[in-house]
Design a protein around this motif. Structure first.
Motif, short mmCIF file in Angstrom:
data_model
loop_
_atom_site.label_atom_id
_atom_site.label_comp_id
_atom_site.label_asym_id
_atom_site.label_seq_id
_atom_site.Cartn_x
_atom_site.Cartn_y
_atom_site.Cartn_z
N PRO A 34 0.80 -1.23 0.00
CA PRO A 34 0.00 0.00 0.00
C PRO A 34 0.83 1.28 0.00
CG PRO A 34 -0.22 -1.13 2.10
CD PRO A 34 0.54 -2.04 1.18
N PHE A 35 1.88 1.34 0.78
CA PHE A 35 2.64 2.58 0.85
C PHE A 35 3.41 2.84 -0.44
CE2 PHE A 35 4.95 -0.77 3.02
CZ PHE A 35 6.20 -0.73 2.45
N TRP A 44 1.74 11.49 -0.93
CA TRP A 44 2.85 11.36 0.01
C TRP A 44 2.39 11.21 1.45
CZ3 TRP A 44 6.45 10.08 -3.04
CH2 TRP A 44 6.62 10.68 -4.28
N LEU A 45 1.46 12.03 1.89
CA LEU A 45 1.00 11.97 3.27
C LEU A 45 0.31 10.63 3.56
CD1 LEU A 45 0.75 13.42 5.96
CD2 LEU A 45 -1.39 14.41 5.14
N ALA A 46 -0.53 10.20 2.65
CA ALA A 46 -1.20 8.91 2.83
C ALA A 46 -0.19 7.76 2.79
CB ALA A 46 -2.25 8.71 1.74
N ALA A 47 0.84 7.88 1.96
CA ALA A 47 1.88 6.85 1.90
C ALA A 47 2.64 6.77 3.21
CB ALA A 47 2.83 7.13 0.74
N ALA A 48 2.98 7.92 3.78
CA ALA A 48 3.68 7.94 5.06
C ALA A 48 2.82 7.35 6.17
CB ALA A 48 4.10 9.36 5.40
N LEU A 49 1.53 7.68 6.15
CA LEU A 49 0.62 7.14 7.16
C LEU A 49 0.46 5.63 7.01
CD1 LEU A 49 -1.30 7.79 9.50
CD2 LEU A 49 -3.10 8.13 7.81
N ALA A 50 0.31 5.15 5.79
CA ALA A 50 0.17 3.71 5.55
C ALA A 50 1.45 2.98 5.97
CB ALA A 50 -0.13 3.44 4.08
N PHE A 51 2.60 3.58 5.69
CA PHE A 51 3.87 2.97 6.10
C PHE A 51 3.95 2.87 7.62
CE2 PHE A 51 8.39 3.24 7.21
CZ PHE A 51 8.87 2.13 6.53
N ALA A 52 3.59 3.95 8.33
CA ALA A 52 3.64 3.95 9.79
C ALA A 52 2.68 2.91 10.38
CB ALA A 52 3.31 5.35 10.31
#
Length: 156
Positions: A34-35, A44-52
């Motif tokens: 997903p990220f 970018w923000l959603a990718a960072a949140l999904a990664f976290a």
């Protein structure tokens, strides 16, 4: 049949060559990575949140008691991005000033592009009034449901 959302850049008219076609469908790549899928689509923000969230789920899955909960968090993150990822991309483009010009049902992207080109013949380019999507800001209801949930302030 797939559904394609056609977005045009800020200030562009219908039939613009820079129109972007976003296919609204489940994505297996987004489910498993997903990220990376979100980063590829510049969310970018959603990718960072999904990664976290996935790292948190991975850390929880190492615990002997909460192992299945961590796996559930990772799978839920992947499922959410796989189902709602195209909507996240469209929302990001709309925040940048892009507008939804058309919604087209077609077998593939090439067919959707042909249908879009036929809707607005060359030389007759004009601005459309806009496309009314059920959960968009142009809906007649003041609080449209989000992610398939019921809007509670609409009354019963």
């Amino acid at each position: 049949m797939a559904t394609f959302l056609v977005l045009i850049p800020p200030g562009a008219l219908s039939g613009d060559e820079k129109a972007r076609f976003v296919r609204d469908r489940f994505s297996w790549v987004a489910f498993f990575l997903p990220f990376l899928w979100l980063a590829w689509h510049r969310a970018w923000l959603a990718a960072a949140l999904a990664f976290a969230v996935q790292m948190l789920g991975s850390a929880i899955s190492d615990h002997p008691v909460f192992g299945l909960a961590g796996l559930g968090v990772c799978l839920a993150t992947g499922l959410l991005v796989a189902l709602e990822g195209p909507s996240m991309v469209v929302a990001g483009l709309e925040r940048k000033g892009w507008t939804i010009d058309a919604v087209i049902s077609a077998e593939d992207r090439a067919t959707a592009e042909d249908i879009y080109d036929m809707e607005t013949p060359a030389g007759e380019t004009k601005a459309r009034d806009g496309v009314s999507l059920p959960a968009s800001g142009t809906a007649t209801r003041p609080h449209a449901p989000m992610l398939g949930l019921v809007g509670f302030k609409e009354g019963r």
